[in-house]
Design a protein around this motif. Structure first.
Motif, short mmCIF file in Angstrom:
data_model
loop_
_atom_site.label_atom_id
_atom_site.label_comp_id
_atom_site.label_asym_id
_atom_site.label_seq_id
_atom_site.Cartn_x
_atom_site.Cartn_y
_atom_site.Cartn_z
N TRP A 1 -102.34 53.26 -12.92
CA TRP A 1 -103.69 53.02 -12.37
C TRP A 1 -103.64 52.45 -10.97
O TRP A 1 -104.54 52.65 -10.18
CB TRP A 1 -104.55 52.21 -13.34
CG TRP A 1 -104.28 50.73 -13.48
CD1 TRP A 1 -104.13 49.80 -12.49
CD2 TRP A 1 -104.19 50.00 -14.72
NE1 TRP A 1 -103.93 48.55 -13.03
CE2 TRP A 1 -103.97 48.63 -14.40
CE3 TRP A 1 -104.27 50.35 -16.07
CZ2 TRP A 1 -103.82 47.63 -15.36
CZ3 TRP A 1 -104.13 49.35 -17.02
CH2 TRP A 1 -103.90 48.01 -16.67
N CYS A 2 -102.57 51.80 -10.65
CA CYS A 2 -102.44 51.25 -9.31
C CYS A 2 -102.09 52.34 -8.32
O CYS A 2 -102.81 52.56 -7.33
CB CYS A 2 -101.35 50.17 -9.31
SG CYS A 2 -101.01 49.50 -7.68
N SER A 3 -101.03 53.09 -8.59
CA SER A 3 -100.57 54.05 -7.58
C SER A 3 -101.52 55.24 -7.45
O SER A 3 -101.47 55.95 -6.46
CB SER A 3 -99.13 54.48 -7.81
OG SER A 3 -98.82 54.54 -9.15
N LYS B 1 -101.18 46.17 1.45
CA LYS B 1 -101.53 47.45 2.08
C LYS B 1 -102.74 48.10 1.39
O LYS B 1 -103.26 49.10 1.85
CB LYS B 1 -100.33 48.40 2.03
CG LYS B 1 -99.22 47.95 2.97
CD LYS B 1 -98.20 49.07 3.15
CE LYS B 1 -96.80 48.54 2.96
NZ LYS B 1 -95.97 49.14 1.98
N ARG B 2 -103.11 47.52 0.25
CA ARG B 2 -104.22 48.13 -0.47
C ARG B 2 -105.50 47.37 -0.09
O ARG B 2 -105.76 46.28 -0.58
CB ARG B 2 -103.97 48.02 -1.97
CG ARG B 2 -104.92 48.85 -2.76
CD ARG B 2 -104.58 48.91 -4.23
NE ARG B 2 -105.51 49.84 -4.83
CZ ARG B 2 -105.85 49.84 -6.10
NH1 ARG B 2 -105.30 48.96 -6.92
NH2 ARG B 2 -106.71 50.71 -6.57
N ILE B 3 -106.28 47.99 0.76
CA ILE B 3 -107.44 47.27 1.28
C ILE B 3 -108.70 47.63 0.50
O ILE B 3 -109.41 46.77 0.01
CB ILE B 3 -107.61 47.53 2.79
CG1 ILE B 3 -106.38 46.92 3.50
CG2 ILE B 3 -108.88 46.88 3.34
CD1 ILE B 3 -106.07 47.51 4.83
N GLY C 1 -109.08 48.87 -9.60
CA GLY C 1 -108.92 47.94 -8.49
C GLY C 1 -108.12 46.72 -8.90
O GLY C 1 -107.85 46.50 -10.09
N CYS C 2 -107.76 45.93 -7.90
CA CYS C 2 -106.92 44.75 -8.17
C CYS C 2 -107.63 43.71 -9.03
O CYS C 2 -107.00 43.04 -9.85
CB CYS C 2 -106.47 44.12 -6.86
SG CYS C 2 -105.40 45.22 -5.92
N VAL C 3 -108.93 43.59 -8.83
CA VAL C 3 -109.66 42.58 -9.60
C VAL C 3 -109.54 42.89 -11.10
O VAL C 3 -109.19 42.02 -11.91
CB VAL C 3 -111.14 42.51 -9.15
CG1 VAL C 3 -111.93 41.56 -10.04
CG2 VAL C 3 -111.22 42.07 -7.70
N ASP C 4 -109.78 44.15 -11.44
CA ASP C 4 -109.67 44.55 -12.85
C ASP C 4 -108.25 44.40 -13.36
O ASP C 4 -108.00 43.94 -14.47
CB ASP C 4 -110.05 46.03 -13.01
CG ASP C 4 -111.55 46.19 -13.11
OD1 ASP C 4 -112.23 45.15 -13.23
OD2 ASP C 4 -112.01 47.35 -13.04
N CYS C 5 -107.32 44.83 -12.52
CA CYS C 5 -105.91 44.80 -12.91
C CYS C 5 -105.50 43.37 -13.25
O CYS C 5 -104.81 43.11 -14.24
CB CYS C 5 -105.07 45.35 -11.76
SG CYS C 5 -103.31 45.34 -12.04
N LYS C 6 -105.98 42.43 -12.46
CA LYS C 6 -105.62 41.03 -12.70
C LYS C 6 -106.35 40.46 -13.91
O LYS C 6 -105.79 39.66 -14.65
CB LYS C 6 -105.92 40.20 -11.44
CG LYS C 6 -104.94 40.52 -10.31
CD LYS C 6 -104.95 39.48 -9.22
CE LYS C 6 -106.06 39.72 -8.23
NZ LYS C 6 -105.94 38.84 -7.06
N GLU D 1 -94.32 46.79 -4.89
CA GLU D 1 -94.34 45.74 -3.87
C GLU D 1 -95.38 44.66 -4.20
O GLU D 1 -95.70 43.83 -3.37
CB GLU D 1 -94.69 46.34 -2.50
CG GLU D 1 -93.58 47.22 -1.97
CD GLU D 1 -94.08 48.15 -0.87
OE1 GLU D 1 -94.94 47.75 -0.07
OE2 GLU D 1 -93.61 49.31 -0.84
N CYS D 2 -95.90 44.71 -5.41
CA CYS D 2 -96.96 43.76 -5.77
C CYS D 2 -96.45 42.76 -6.81
O CYS D 2 -95.90 43.14 -7.84
CB CYS D 2 -98.16 44.52 -6.32
SG CYS D 2 -99.43 43.41 -6.92
N ASN D 3 -96.67 41.52 -6.51
CA ASN D 3 -96.22 40.44 -7.38
C ASN D 3 -96.88 40.51 -8.78
O ASN D 3 -96.26 40.21 -9.79
CB ASN D 3 -96.57 39.11 -6.68
CG ASN D 3 -95.86 37.92 -7.27
OD1 ASN D 3 -94.83 38.07 -7.93
ND2 ASN D 3 -96.41 36.74 -7.06
FE1 SF4 Z 1 -101.10 44.85 -7.72
FE2 SF4 Z 1 -102.54 45.61 -9.81
FE3 SF4 Z 1 -103.59 45.62 -7.34
FE4 SF4 Z 1 -101.73 47.37 -7.99
S1 SF4 Z 1 -103.76 47.23 -8.89
S2 SF4 Z 1 -101.82 46.20 -6.10
S3 SF4 Z 1 -100.42 46.18 -9.38
S4 SF4 Z 1 -102.92 43.86 -8.53
#
Ligand code: SF4
Ligand code: TRP
Length: 333
Positions: free
Chosen positions: A262-264, A229-231, A269-274, A241-243
């Motif tokens: 930082w996510c909610s 849902k995070r576009i 962003g997801c790239v950094d988070c990963k 809801e994120c693996n």
């Molecule tokens: Fe998943 Fe991290 Fe992206 Fe949030 S920020 S949706 S936890 S990858």
């Protein structure tokens, strides 16, 4: 030792390929923890592997050594626990024979795991005599050591129930209390999903292996599915809801709260988070990877450990089988 050791623990793992993070959180961490309080016997169940992989049996012996290396790298301690290969101790098959005689066919045919595997595994022909009897050999594994505790994943519960039923039936038929009941020790987080969000499995090619290099690990984490849902980066995410977030909780709990935030709140962003997670994971796995590499150079040492295990397990197994023969063939029933 002594009074510290409350009941024998037994578990087995099939040497069918590389171990992955699912094995680590689903089984190995549990095994490692049990070692401090129990005598643990861990078996590479190569006969069980053969039942499914009989057409690729040439891989089983190499997988056996690799798997034991992974076990030890993850903290299984051959000084405290007994590590051995099932086929090195022939009494497993002897007891399987005895138990086969008393196991009603219907129990095996009704086994949900059996039915499910016949349905789901289409790449191999599992309509064999041995495969139907898979749980009988598993019961023999456990009962041979009179193990009380069996760390397993939830999927193995029907097999453990059969083990108990077979043990009780033996006791009933031969009017003895020879075999004790055993109970499962379930792993808390046995449902680790793969990088694509499906169940982590070698056959889906979605696993992070304990033998992956740091680069491979980074690539795999980078390709993980995230909250669909995070576009855009400015959209708040749903970590629950994120693996990737599940991985944070399991492998980087010290950063999980921060990641949730930082996510909610769309701060990263997801790239950094990963990327951050990939670093955490590679740091966590660093000592395992290093230990593995050291052990890979000492395969002779692994063979010695298994030799030692064969002696220790074999001594118990011989004793049990001697008594089983006495019970079964004795004239005073
Ligand atoms: Fe998943 Fe991290 Fe992206 Fe949030 S920020 S949706 S936890 S990858
Ligand atoms: N069937 C188990 C699995 O696939 C492996 C296994 C064989 C086992 N013998 C065992 C597990 C005895 C626990 C105890 O995971």
């Amino acid at each position: 030792m002594g009074e510290l050791k409350r009941g024998t623990v037994f578990s087995g793992m099939r040497p069918t390929g590389k171990l992955h993070l699912g094995h680590l959180v689903g089984a190995l961490q549990n095994w490692v923890d049990l070692q401090s309080k129990h005598h643990c016997i861990f078996s590479v169940v190569d006969w069980h592997a053969l039942m499914g992989e009989y057409e690729h049996s040439e891989e089983i012996s190499e997988n056996t050594i690799d798997m034991v290396i992974d076990w030890i790298a993850c903290g299984i301690d051959p000084e405290r626990s007994t590590l051995f290969v099932q086929s090195h101790v022939p009494q497993h098959l002897e007891l399987q024979m005895v138990l086969s005689c008393i196991t009603p066919l219907g129990w095996l045919e009704r086994n949900p795991t059996y039915k499910e595997q016949l349905r789901e595994i289409t790449t191999r022909d599992l309509q064999t005599y041995a495969f139907l009897g898979y749980p009988v050999l598993q019961a023999a594994d456990i009962l041979l050591y009179k193990a009380r505790l069996v760390p397993i994943g939830e999927d193995q519960l029907p097999h453990l129930e059969l083990t108990r039923e077979i043990g009780r039936r033996f006791n009933h038929i031969y009017k003895t209390d020879f075999f004790p009941d055993c109970e499962a020790i379930l792993t808390k987080s046995s449902r680790l999903l793969g990088i694509d969000g499906r169940k982590m499995s070698k056959s889906y090619n979605n696993a992070i292996n304990l033998s992956d290099s740091k680069d491979a690990l980074k690539k795999k984490v980078g390709s993980m599915f995230t909250d669909p849902k995070r576009i855009k980066m400015s959209d708040p995410g749903h970590p629950d809801e994120c693996n990737v977030y599940t991985y944070y909780e399991l492998f980087g709990p010290e950063r999980a709260k921060e990641a949730h935030d930082w996510c909610s709140n769309a701060k990263k962003g997801c790239v950094d988070c990963k990327k951050i997670f990939a670093d955490i994971l590679s740091e966590k796995l660093g000592p395992i990877i290093e230990k593995r590499e050291g052990l890979l150079k000492k395969k002779d040492h692994i063979a010695e450990i298994l030799q030692e295990g064969r002696k220790k397990a074999g001594a118990i197994a011989q004793e049990t089988m001697k008594e089983v023969r006495d019970i079964v063939f004795s004239s005073k029933k």
